[in-house]
Design a protein around this motif. Structure first.
Motif, mmCIF file in Angstrom:
data_model
loop_
_atom_site.group_PDB
_atom_site.id
_atom_site.type_symbol
_atom_site.label_atom_id
_atom_site.label_comp_id
_atom_site.label_asym_id
_atom_site.label_seq_id
_atom_site.Cartn_x
_atom_site.Cartn_y
_atom_site.Cartn_z
ATOM 1 N N ASP A 72 -4.712 6.390 -3.359
ATOM 2 C CA ASP A 72 -4.251 5.352 -2.448
ATOM 3 C C ASP A 72 -3.959 4.142 -3.328
ATOM 4 O OD1 ASP A 72 -3.919 4.058 0.011
ATOM 5 O OD2 ASP A 72 -6.031 3.470 0.126
ATOM 6 N N LYS A 73 -2.682 3.842 -3.542
ATOM 7 C CA LYS A 73 -2.344 2.768 -4.486
ATOM 8 C C LYS A 73 -2.054 1.462 -3.759
ATOM 9 C CE LYS A 73 1.350 1.505 -7.739
ATOM 10 N NZ LYS A 73 2.654 1.920 -8.275
ATOM 11 N N TRP A 74 -2.644 0.387 -4.272
ATOM 12 C CA TRP A 74 -2.411 -0.947 -3.711
ATOM 13 C C TRP A 74 -1.957 -1.873 -4.842
ATOM 14 C CZ3 TRP A 74 -3.735 -2.813 1.350
ATOM 15 C CH2 TRP A 74 -4.389 -1.885 2.177
ATOM 16 N N ALA A 99 -0.328 -6.119 -5.484
ATOM 17 C CA ALA A 99 0.049 -7.395 -4.867
ATOM 18 C C ALA A 99 1.114 -8.026 -5.751
ATOM 19 C CB ALA A 99 -1.157 -8.300 -4.750
ATOM 20 N N ASN A 100 2.219 -8.450 -5.152
ATOM 21 C CA ASN A 100 3.325 -9.058 -5.899
ATOM 22 C C ASN A 100 3.370 -10.560 -5.671
ATOM 23 O OD1 ASN A 100 4.839 -6.784 -7.011
ATOM 24 N ND2 ASN A 100 5.269 -6.234 -4.881
ATOM 25 N N LYS A 101 3.549 -11.293 -6.762
ATOM 26 C CA LYS A 101 3.846 -12.722 -6.637
ATOM 27 C C LYS A 101 5.183 -12.921 -7.321
ATOM 28 C CE LYS A 101 2.393 -16.725 -5.232
ATOM 29 N NZ LYS A 101 2.050 -16.869 -3.806
ATOM 30 N N SER A 140 2.392 5.322 -11.684
ATOM 31 C CA SER A 140 2.630 4.364 -12.776
ATOM 32 C C SER A 140 3.823 3.476 -12.449
ATOM 33 C CB SER A 140 2.984 5.097 -14.068
ATOM 34 O OG SER A 140 2.071 6.100 -14.314
ATOM 35 N N THR A 141 3.895 2.357 -13.158
ATOM 36 C CA THR A 141 5.058 1.491 -13.032
ATOM 37 C C THR A 141 5.961 1.786 -14.225
ATOM 38 O OG1 THR A 141 3.619 -0.141 -12.006
ATOM 39 C CG2 THR A 141 5.796 -0.899 -12.717
ATOM 40 N N ALA A 142 7.159 2.307 -13.943
ATOM 41 C CA ALA A 142 8.041 2.753 -15.033
ATOM 42 C C ALA A 142 9.178 1.772 -15.234
ATOM 43 C CB ALA A 142 8.582 4.140 -14.700
ATOM 44 N N LEU A 196 14.939 -3.039 -15.129
ATOM 45 C CA LEU A 196 14.994 -2.004 -14.093
ATOM 46 C C LEU A 196 13.665 -1.244 -14.114
ATOM 47 C CD1 LEU A 196 17.181 -0.722 -12.086
ATOM 48 C CD2 LEU A 196 17.181 1.177 -13.701
ATOM 49 N N HIS A 197 12.991 -1.206 -12.971
ATOM 50 C CA HIS A 197 11.643 -0.611 -12.953
ATOM 51 C C HIS A 197 11.390 0.094 -11.633
ATOM 52 C CE1 HIS A 197 11.194 -4.450 -10.921
ATOM 53 N NE2 HIS A 197 10.157 -3.910 -10.294
ATOM 54 N N ALA A 198 10.303 0.863 -11.591
ATOM 55 C CA ALA A 198 10.009 1.673 -10.405
ATOM 56 C C ALA A 198 8.516 1.870 -10.252
ATOM 57 C CB ALA A 198 10.671 3.045 -10.557
ATOM 58 N N ASN A 211 0.852 -1.196 0.000
ATOM 59 C CA ASN A 211 0.000 0.000 0.000
ATOM 60 C C ASN A 211 0.888 1.247 0.000
ATOM 61 O OD1 ASN A 211 -1.967 1.726 2.492
ATOM 62 N ND2 ASN A 211 -2.238 1.760 0.288
ATOM 63 N N TYR A 212 0.692 2.082 -1.011
ATOM 64 C CA TYR A 212 1.431 3.347 -1.091
ATOM 65 C C TYR A 212 0.482 4.485 -0.740
ATOM 66 C CZ TYR A 212 4.504 0.795 -4.383
ATOM 67 O OH TYR A 212 5.340 -0.092 -4.994
ATOM 68 N N GLY A 213 0.886 5.330 0.202
ATOM 69 C CA GLY A 213 0.117 6.542 0.474
ATOM 70 C C GLY A 213 0.553 7.632 -0.491
ATOM 71 N N PRO A 236 13.785 3.198 -8.958
ATOM 72 C CA PRO A 236 14.243 2.129 -9.847
ATOM 73 C C PRO A 236 15.052 1.035 -9.138
ATOM 74 C CG PRO A 236 14.439 4.241 -10.922
ATOM 75 C CD PRO A 236 13.976 4.530 -9.530
ATOM 76 N N HIS A 237 14.652 -0.190 -9.409
ATOM 77 C CA HIS A 237 15.266 -1.353 -8.747
ATOM 78 C C HIS A 237 15.030 -2.584 -9.608
ATOM 79 C CE1 HIS A 237 11.004 -1.627 -7.755
ATOM 80 N NE2 HIS A 237 11.206 -2.934 -7.628
ATOM 81 N N PHE A 238 15.721 -3.660 -9.257
ATOM 82 C CA PHE A 238 15.443 -4.972 -9.858
ATOM 83 C C PHE A 238 14.694 -5.794 -8.838
ATOM 84 C CE2 PHE A 238 19.478 -3.787 -12.018
ATOM 85 C CZ PHE A 238 18.980 -3.744 -13.308
HETATM 86 O O1 LIG Z 1 4.249 -0.321 -7.428
HETATM 87 C C1 LIG Z 1 4.734 -0.513 -8.533
HETATM 88 O O2 LIG Z 1 4.238 -0.027 -9.543
HETATM 89 C C2 LIG Z 1 5.977 -1.317 -8.639
HETATM 90 C C3 LIG Z 1 6.223 -2.143 -7.416
HETATM 91 C C4 LIG Z 1 7.454 -2.929 -7.490
HETATM 92 O O3 LIG Z 1 8.207 -2.827 -8.391
HETATM 93 C C5 LIG Z 1 7.776 -3.852 -6.399
HETATM 94 O O4 LIG Z 1 7.031 -3.930 -5.414
HETATM 95 O O5 LIG Z 1 8.802 -4.553 -6.507
#
Ligand SMILES: O=C(O)CCC(=O)C(=O)O
Ligand SMILES: [Fe+2]
Length: 542
Positions: A517-519, A521-523, A473-475, A507-509, A428-430, A437-439
């Motif tokens: 309010d952004k939510w 879920a990562n698998k 957005s996811t960049a 590489l993404h961010a 959850n991002y406020g 940017p990360h891997f």
């Molecule tokens: O929130 C996003 O758009 C990217 C999230 C992400 O890259 C991550 O949680 O590893």
């Protein structure tokens, strides 16, 4: 006050006019040292019985019985100024009743009750770290979305000068910031020796404090003098001595007895005499690169413009399709795939979950949310470059997770039973929340990701559980694309090449959330267990 006999009907009308039956105006007018609560903080609106149980009425000492009496007296004052009884009671109230109220035992009991009420909820209130974080979030939004601080102070989200791009967000209602709100943002920057931001925010604070000079707000932390002091020193540190001098002189105009500022004025004058070129020196202040991001400009551009994805018309291979992926599970309800990029492979699956499932997953995670951590060498720790809260959900917590796992298996054709995939991570991002940017995959053998003993993170399935009003957005930085938040859609990409090496193009961010309010879920699906599901190969580009 004049005795009753000397007050004309007009005088009384004026008195009544200046003390209209609206509570906030009444208290503030009659006793300026009493702070009236904002209208929105009325007891009924806050769901409590009287002012004294309410923190909304901070510093409000007036018993409700007296308030009601005063309000009744003000009813229909138009024709009643001629009534000698009412006139008498108005004068008595102004001369004697208020005095008694202010000095009453009840008033001090109310203050005590207010303080007690505050200590009861204090532990649940934001602490200074939260406030500092909120101030930094504002500066982050200012930077990443190139917003004008002047606009932000007014409550609008205009681009800083030079761009003619439309606003990224137009709120339905304007929430301008106060002088003190701007002062605090500037002060947070100042305390980090970040004079680039402190100057912009303190400039706003100074101009707003100038307008309201002389009006004291109990709730304020700073004043015009404080803002001038910090702004002058920020300019001095930034090399602009003549600005530092004129602001310090203005400070002395308001507070001539301040010896420290007087010494500063002398110092600045001497500096300007010794090297007059300082007066003209307009030092171009550089924005601090706090996280030393090499890809900062690219990243911010992608966040602002939603990337520059070539469309299907330019690259016919990028198209939308219904997919069953040879899975019996998907035959009756194929997934809707939008191919976003082939190299690296990125696909967006629309309507991957339902609104109901999204709500359920958020609800299951909510009680467990904790500040997110990142892998750093062998440890996991908090970092400024990832600001969000997250929780892990096992499939045993609810059947909704089991069925989501089934759908991910059908979609990817991969084995996601533990330990071949991690549990579902709900994030959850406020506002201002982001992930720079990360891997997703480990880039060092020491990474804690290898503790599962199932290899590196081969693929990511990221589901958007919410929409946002703006930003977020996811960049994909090197792939030069960004995906806007599409509620209920799942984004899929391979992190590793077929030869097992990490794909640097992934590489993404997660761009900062500008509004909403952004939510997600990562698998994360690991290498092991997929030996017969994703063929390996020697080609380093594959
Ligand atoms: O929130 C996003 O758009 C990217 C999230 C992400 O890259 C991550 O949680 O590893
Ligand atoms: Fe990621």
């Amino acid at each position: 006050l004049l005795p009753l006999a000397f007050l004309s009907g007009f005088d009384l009308k004026m008195l009544a006019y200046h003390h209209p039956p609206v509570f906030p105006a009444l208290t503030a007018e009659e006793f300026p040292q009493l702070r009236a609560p904002p209208p929105a903080a009325q007891p009924a609106a806050m769901g409590c019985a009287g002012w004294f149980q309410c923190l909304g009425g901070i510093a409000l000492l007036v018993p409700s019985r007296f308030y009601n009496k005063v309000q009744d007296l003000h009813q229909g004052t138009g024709g009643s100024a001629a009534n000698p009884l009412l006139a008498y009671s108005l004068i008595k109230r102004l001369q004697s009743d208020w005095l008694n109220v202010v000095h009453s035992l009840e008033a001090s009991e109310n203050t005590q009750a207010l303080k007690y009420g505050y200590t009861q909820v204090e532990k649940d209130l934001p602490d200074f770290e939260d406030l500092e974080g909120a101030a930094r979030a504002l500066m982050r939004l200012q930077d990443v979305y190139a917003l004008s601080v002047k606009g932000l102070a007014k409550g609008v989200f205009q681009r800083a000068s030079g761009t003619h791009l439309p606003d990224l967000y137009s709120p339905g209602q304007l929430f301008p910031l106060s002088a003190d709100d701007c002062f605090l943002v500037g002060k947070v920057a100042y305390d980090m020796a970040d004079y680039y931001h402190s100057i912009a925010w303190l400039e706003e604070a100074v101009s707003l404090f100038r307008v309201s000079y002389g009006e004291w707000n109990t709730e304020d932390e700073g004043s015009l003098e404080d803002a001038l002091d910090h702004l002058a020193f920020s300019y001095f540190k930034a090399g602009n001595v003549s600005h530092a001098l004129s602001l310090s002189r203005e400070f002395l105009h308001y507070d001539p007895s301040n010896k420290r500022i007087a010494r500063n004025v002398l110092k600045y004058e001497r500096l300007l005499v010794e090297s007059p070129e300082r007066a003209k020196a307009e030092v171009g202040l550089q924005r601090p690169n706090v996280t030393h991001l090499q890809t900062r400009d690219l990243y911010e551009e992608l966040c602002q413009t939603l990337g520059s994805q070539p469309t299907q018309y330019q690259i016919p291979a990028l198209h939308c399709s219904y997919e069953t992926n040879d899975s019996p599970y998907l035959i009756l309800q194929p997934v809707k795939r939008e191919l976003i990029r082939l190299q690296p492979y990125v696909a967006l699956y629309h309507d991957f979950i339902s609104d109901l499932e999204a709500e359920k997953i958020k609800g299951l995670a909510a009680p467990w949310l904790q500040r997110s951590v990142v892998a750093s060498e062998e440890k996991q720790q908090k970092a400024e470059y990832r600001i969000s809260k997250s929780a892990w959900l096992k499939d045993t917590v609810d059947p909704v997770i089991v069925s989501l796992d089934q759908r991910i298996t059908a979609l990817t054709g991969l084995n996601i039973r533990p330990p071949y995939a991690e549990h579902l991570q709900v994030v959850n991002y406020g506002i201002g929340g982001h992930y720079e940017p990360h891997f997703d995959h480990a880039t060092s053998r020491k990474s804690p990701l290898y503790r599962m003993k199932s290899g590196n993170r081969l693929a990511t399935v990221m589901i958007y559980l919410s929409s946002v009003d703006a930003g977020g957005s996811t960049a994909f930085i090197y792939a030069n694309l960004s995906v806007p938040v599409v509620k209920n859609a799942a984004l899929f990409w391979w992190n590793l090449h077929r030869n097992g090496a990490g794909n640097g193009d992934t590489l993404h961010a997660g761009c900062p959330v500008l509004a909403g309010d952004k939510w997600v879920a990562n698998k994360w699906i690991h290498e092991h267990g997929q030996e017969f599901r994703r063929q390996c190969g020697p080609d380093p580009d594959d």
